[in-house]
Design a protein around this motif. Structure first.
Motif, PDB file in Angstrom:
ATOM      1  N   UNK A   1       0.831  -1.205   0.000  1.00 55.88           N
ATOM      2  CA  UNK A   1       0.000   0.000   0.000  1.00 55.88           C
ATOM      3  C   UNK A   1       0.867   1.257   0.000  1.00 55.88           C
ATOM      4  N   UNK A   2       1.921   1.250   0.808  1.00 50.79           N
ATOM      5  CA  UNK A   2       2.822   2.407   0.863  1.00 50.79           C
ATOM      6  C   UNK A   2       3.544   2.611  -0.474  1.00 50.79           C
ATOM      7  N   UNK A   3       3.893   1.529  -1.139  1.00 50.62           N
ATOM      8  CA  UNK A   3       4.546   1.632  -2.447  1.00 50.62           C
ATOM      9  C   UNK A   3       3.592   2.255  -3.466  1.00 50.62           C
ATOM     10  N   UNK A   4       2.322   1.899  -3.394  1.00 51.34           N
ATOM     11  CA  UNK A   4       1.320   2.501  -4.285  1.00 51.34           C
ATOM     12  C   UNK A   4       1.205   3.997  -4.014  1.00 51.34           C
ATOM     13  N   UNK A   5       1.240   4.358  -2.747  1.00 48.34           N
ATOM     14  CA  UNK A   5       1.159   5.773  -2.375  1.00 48.34           C
ATOM     15  C   UNK A   5       2.352   6.543  -2.941  1.00 48.34           C
ATOM     16  N   UNK A   6       3.535   5.966  -2.829  1.00 51.17           N
ATOM     17  CA  UNK A   6       4.746   6.621  -3.321  1.00 51.17           C
ATOM     18  C   UNK A   6       4.768   6.728  -4.844  1.00 51.17           C
ATOM     19  N   UNK A   7       4.311   5.685  -5.521  1.00 52.10           N
ATOM     20  CA  UNK A   7       4.348   5.676  -6.987  1.00 52.10           C
ATOM     21  C   UNK A   7       3.157   6.398  -7.617  1.00 52.10           C
ATOM     22  N   UNK A   8       2.104   6.615  -6.801  1.00 50.38           N
ATOM     23  CA  UNK A   8       0.852   7.241  -7.260  1.00 50.38           C
ATOM     24  C   UNK A   8       0.133   6.384  -8.302  1.00 50.38           C
ATOM     25  N   UNK A   9       0.335   5.062  -8.207  1.00 46.33           N
ATOM     26  CA  UNK A   9      -0.333   4.120  -9.103  1.00 46.33           C
ATOM     27  C   UNK A   9      -0.701   2.852  -8.347  1.00 46.33           C
ATOM     28  N   UNK A  10      -1.805   2.250  -8.747  1.00 44.93           N
ATOM     29  CA  UNK A  10      -2.169   0.928  -8.245  1.00 44.93           C
ATOM     30  C   UNK A  10      -1.379  -0.102  -9.036  1.00 44.93           C
ATOM     31  N   UNK A  11      -1.274  -1.338  -8.551  1.00 47.28           N
ATOM     32  CA  UNK A  11      -0.536  -2.360  -9.313  1.00 47.28           C
ATOM     33  C   UNK A  11      -1.083  -2.493 -10.740  1.00 47.28           C
ATOM     34  N   UNK A  12      -0.197  -2.736 -11.685  1.00 45.19           N
ATOM     35  CA  UNK A  12      -0.586  -2.854 -13.094  1.00 45.19           C
ATOM     36  C   UNK A  12      -1.580  -3.991 -13.315  1.00 45.19           C
ATOM     37  N   UNK A  13      -1.518  -5.023 -12.493  1.00 42.00           N
ATOM     38  CA  UNK A  13      -2.476  -6.133 -12.638  1.00 42.00           C
ATOM     39  C   UNK A  13      -3.892  -5.697 -12.287  1.00 42.00           C
TER      40      UNK A  13
ATOM     41  N   UNK B   1      -4.822  -2.123 -12.346  1.00 39.71           N
ATOM     42  CA  UNK B   1      -5.100  -0.976 -13.215  1.00 39.71           C
ATOM     43  C   UNK B   1      -4.084  -0.937 -14.352  1.00 39.71           C
ATOM     44  N   UNK B   2      -4.362  -1.690 -15.419  1.00 39.79           N
ATOM     45  CA  UNK B   2      -3.412  -1.764 -16.541  1.00 39.79           C
ATOM     46  C   UNK B   2      -3.119  -0.404 -17.187  1.00 39.79           C
ATOM     47  N   UNK B   3      -4.078   0.543 -17.092  1.00 40.95           N
ATOM     48  CA  UNK B   3      -3.855   1.866 -17.685  1.00 40.95           C
ATOM     49  C   UNK B   3      -2.979   2.756 -16.808  1.00 40.95           C
ATOM     50  N   UNK B   4      -2.706   2.311 -15.581  1.00 41.00           N
ATOM     51  CA  UNK B   4      -1.870   3.045 -14.635  1.00 41.00           C
ATOM     52  C   UNK B   4      -2.325   4.498 -14.457  1.00 41.00           C
ATOM     53  N   UNK B   5      -3.609   4.660 -14.165  1.00 39.67           N
ATOM     54  CA  UNK B   5      -4.172   5.979 -13.893  1.00 39.67           C
ATOM     55  C   UNK B   5      -3.515   6.572 -12.656  1.00 39.67           C
ATOM     56  N   UNK B   6      -3.386   7.899 -12.655  1.00 39.54           N
ATOM     57  CA  UNK B   6      -2.819   8.588 -11.496  1.00 39.54           C
ATOM     58  C   UNK B   6      -3.719   8.348 -10.289  1.00 39.54           C
ATOM     59  N   UNK B   7      -3.116   8.089  -9.152  1.00 42.84           N
ATOM     60  CA  UNK B   7      -3.856   7.784  -7.928  1.00 42.84           C
ATOM     61  C   UNK B   7      -3.235   8.567  -6.776  1.00 42.84           C
ATOM     62  N   UNK B   8      -3.924   9.636  -6.354  1.00 42.15           N
ATOM     63  CA  UNK B   8      -3.444  10.442  -5.230  1.00 42.15           C
ATOM     64  C   UNK B   8      -3.822   9.714  -3.944  1.00 42.15           C
ATOM     65  N   UNK B   9      -2.940   8.891  -3.475  1.00 46.03           N
ATOM     66  CA  UNK B   9      -3.239   7.955  -2.395  1.00 46.03           C
ATOM     67  C   UNK B   9      -2.492   8.307  -1.114  1.00 46.03           C
ATOM     68  N   UNK B  10      -3.239   8.283  -0.013  1.00 43.72           N
ATOM     69  CA  UNK B  10      -2.646   8.455   1.317  1.00 43.72           C
ATOM     70  C   UNK B  10      -3.085   7.261   2.151  1.00 43.72           C
TER      71      UNK B  10
END
Length: 107
Positions: free
Chosen positions: A67-79, A81-90
């Motif tokens: 979860x923290x890695x997703x927050x840092x990368x601003x993306x959900x896993x490619x599996x 969200x294949x489109x890798x939409x921006x995700x402003x995650x906290x």
């Protein structure tokens, strides 16, 4: 016996924020289901801030690190969200949770 993962989504579209609150046991496997809910919430409106609250859940270290890695990368896993939409995650982690640090000391 494993605790079930319970998820509640709160939306504040006027304020531009969605909160995904998880209760129960968040494991490396169950975090995948949480990602699906996060993806749906993230796609409700462009630029939506997403808060994932696992502060009241029992979270395995590996799941929290993901979860923290997703927050840092601003993306959900490619599996998920294949489109890798921006995700402003906290991520709101449990108080006793290990915090991922990237501190390097000079020798």
């Amino acid at each position: 016996m494993h605790e079930k993962l319970k998820v509640l989504v709160r939306l504040d579209l006027d304020g531009g924020e969605a909160e995904v609150a998880a209760h129960g046991h968040v494991t490396e496997q169950s975090v995948q289901a949480l990602y699906v809910v996060m993806k749906r919430a993230n796609h409700l409106r462009e630029g939506l801030r997403l808060v994932v609250d696992v502060s009241h859940a029992r979270v395995e270290r590996a799941a929290l690190e993901q979860l923290q890695a997703c927050s840092e990368s601003r993306h959900l896993p490619a599996s998920i969200d294949p489109l890798q939409s921006d995700c402003q995650l906290r991520v709101l982690a449990p108080a006793a949770a290990p915090v991922k640090k990237s501190l390097r000391l000079a020798a």
